[in-house]
Design a protein around this motif. Structure first.
Motif, PDB file in Angstrom:
ATOM      1  N   ASP A 151       0.868  -1.187   0.000  1.00 39.53           N
ATOM      2  CA  ASP A 151       0.000   0.000   0.000  1.00 39.53           C
ATOM      3  C   ASP A 151       0.904   1.236   0.000  1.00 39.53           C
ATOM      4  O   ASP A 151       2.013   1.219  -0.585  1.00 39.53           O
ATOM      5  CB  ASP A 151      -0.986  -0.052   1.176  1.00 39.53           C
ATOM      6  N   ASP A 152       0.476   2.299   0.625  1.00 42.70           N
ATOM      7  CA  ASP A 152       1.195   3.574   0.564  1.00 42.70           C
ATOM      8  C   ASP A 152       2.590   3.460   1.221  1.00 42.70           C
ATOM      9  O   ASP A 152       2.873   2.503   1.940  1.00 42.70           O
ATOM     10  CB  ASP A 152       0.370   4.638   1.285  1.00 42.70           C
ATOM     11  N   ALA A 176      -0.322   9.692   1.758  1.00 42.82           N
ATOM     12  CA  ALA A 176       0.742   9.923   2.737  1.00 42.82           C
ATOM     13  C   ALA A 176       1.823  10.874   2.195  1.00 42.82           C
ATOM     14  O   ALA A 176       2.861  11.051   2.842  1.00 42.82           O
ATOM     15  CB  ALA A 176       1.361   8.595   3.158  1.00 42.82           C
ATOM     16  N   TYR A 222     -14.135   8.880  -2.915  1.00 45.56           N
ATOM     17  CA  TYR A 222     -13.973  10.338  -2.836  1.00 45.56           C
ATOM     18  C   TYR A 222     -15.262  11.050  -3.229  1.00 45.56           C
ATOM     19  O   TYR A 222     -15.551  12.129  -2.736  1.00 45.56           O
ATOM     20  CB  TYR A 222     -12.774  10.778  -3.689  1.00 45.56           C
ATOM     21  N   MET A 258     -10.529  -3.643   3.777  1.00 46.42           N
ATOM     22  CA  MET A 258      -9.801  -4.837   4.246  1.00 46.42           C
ATOM     23  C   MET A 258     -10.489  -5.587   5.386  1.00 46.42           C
ATOM     24  O   MET A 258     -11.321  -5.030   6.103  1.00 46.42           O
ATOM     25  CB  MET A 258      -8.412  -4.403   4.743  1.00 46.42           C
TER      26      MET A 258
END
Ligand code: GLA
Length: 433
Positions: free
Chosen positions: A93-94, A144, A207, A268
């Protein structure tokens, strides 16, 4: 004159072909994904929920987002039996990126935490028989704060393909909402043009819903293999319920667009972490199976408790999640803080389906609450009845008819989860398994 009808038909056909071609091009279908992937919801391990953006490997060498973490989880996915039951993606992920692009303008991994680069890590994951997924963001930055793809859509899709990536989650921080409905499909087009089939996970509806906009799920299903519908899941029962409630409220909009190759994603699995009780963990697994949700664990596989591992590896529940029809289930009953969720599954005969049935309690009066509801009231009407099995119990099957009761006791914030296979009047010849 004899040839006139033939010429007319020929001219008409040519015109039809041209019209169809133009319609396809303008209609956006030229961008359509059509990559043949994830005919059942993807399953695997994803770093974010448990490991977040821990980047200090000096302080936290075993927890930081690094080459070592992903190799370790890949090893455990195989050695601890997760891969054997279907969890076959290892997804970053990020926080894997370097803050700067390379001199060639390409994305690059943080050189200290990923010293061998992403292609090498992908090769390792592949050598274990697993697929490899990565994270990026459509906007200027990831959530992030690492570089996003917006000015380099084509180059970045090519870079991922050149690293042998199998799955891309494209987040939507630091991006204009108005650009997303065209920008995400554009990135998907470049993914397709690389010639490497890669699963495409889109975040733009999350979003939109944040801004009170109802997503256009038909467009999503055309361009993405899965999409995050709503808020991030956090490690708590409150967050889990918040997401389940949203999926219940919006089910009529959402469920028709789930199916082989395109899935709604409630986020998740929390199972095995800090926030859920044992009963709540079983409930999440059951509801994720009903929702035909992607099953991404995000847990430390080095320290997970046996009872949580057992939930995650319940093959009978995984079979519901992975049912080949790919029909997303719905909430069908909601009385006295007892919910019944059902999902149509195989085997099927005519217009009669088999079902998964989750009886969920949101009660907190501390005893197992008795629920008595006729199968018919949950939509199960097959006159010959169903062979019913408790998916968290033993494999005994009981015959129940539509007017028989679902008669169970459900623990506070827990679940009773059944599979009800239709009884048919003809042997399995006409039955689709
Ligand atoms: C967003 C996503 C999460 C996670 C983080 C990473 O919040 O919804 O799933 O990817 O970004 O920063």
């Amino acid at each position: 004159m004899e040839y006139f009808p033939c010429l007319f038909i020929l001219a008409f056909s040519m015109r039809a072909i041209i019209v169809a071609f133009v319609a396809i091009s303008l209609g956006g279908s030229a961008y359509a994904l059509e990559n043949g992937l994830v005919r059942t919801p993807p399953m695997g391990w994803l770093a974010w929920q448990r490991f977040r953006c821990i980047t200090n490997c000096t302080l936290y060498p075993d927890d930081c987002i690094s080459d070592k973490l992903f190799r370790t989880m890949a090893d455990l996915l195989v050695s601890e039996g997760y891969a054997a039951v279907g969890y076959n993606y290892i997804n970053i992920d990020d926080c894997w990126l370097s803050k700067e692009r390379g001199p060639d303008g390409r994305l690059q991994a943080d050189p200290e935490r990923f010293p061998y680069g992403i292609k090498d890590l992908a090769a390792y994951v592949h050598s274990k028989g697993l697929n490899f997924g990565i994270y990026e963001d459509f906007g200027n930055f990831t959530c992030a704060g690492y570089p996003g793809v917006i000015d380099n859509l084509k180059l970045d899709a090519e870079t991922f393909a050149s690293w042998d990536v199998d799955y891309i989650k494209l987040d939507g921080c630091y991006a204009e909402l108005e650009q997303m409905e065209t920008g995400y499909p554009e990135f998907g087009l470049y993914m397709n043009q690389t010639g490497r089939p890669m699963v495409y996970s889109c975040s733009w509806p999350a979003y939109q819903t944040e801004q009170g906009i109802d997503p256009n799920y038909a467009v999503l299903a055309e361009h993405c293999n899965l999409w995050r519908n709503y808020d991030d899941i956090q490690d708590s029962y409150a967050s889990l319920r918040h997401i389940i409630d949203y999926f219940g409220q919006k089910q009529d909009n959402m469920t028709p667009h789930a199916g082989p190759g395109h899935w709604n994603d409630p986020d998740m699995l929390l199972i095995g972490n800090y926030g859920l009780s044992y009963d709540q963990s079983r409930m999440q697994m059951a509801i994720w199976a009903i929702l035909a949700a992607p099953l991404f664990m995000s847990v430390d596989l080095r320290t997970i408790r046996p009872e949580h591992k057992e939930i995650l590896q319940n093959t009978r529940i995984i079979a519901v999640n992975q049912d080949p029809l790919g029909i997303q289930g719905q909430i069908v009953y909601n009385t006295s803080k007892i919910e019944i969720w059902t999902r149509k599954i195989t085997p099927v005969q005519g217009d009669q389906y088999s079902y998964a049935i989750a009886v969920v309690s949101r009660r907190d009066d501390g005893y197992p609450y008795r629920v008595q509801v006729p199968l018919r009231d949950a939509g199960l009407t097959n006159p010959l009845g169903y062979l019913v099995q408790d998916l968290y119990g033993d494999t005994t099957e009981n015959l129940l008819l539509p007017d028989d009761l679902i008669d169970v006791r459900v623990n506070p914030s827990g679940v009773v989860f059944w599979r009800a296979n239709i009884v048919t009047d003809v042997p399995s010849v006409t039955t689709i398994y």
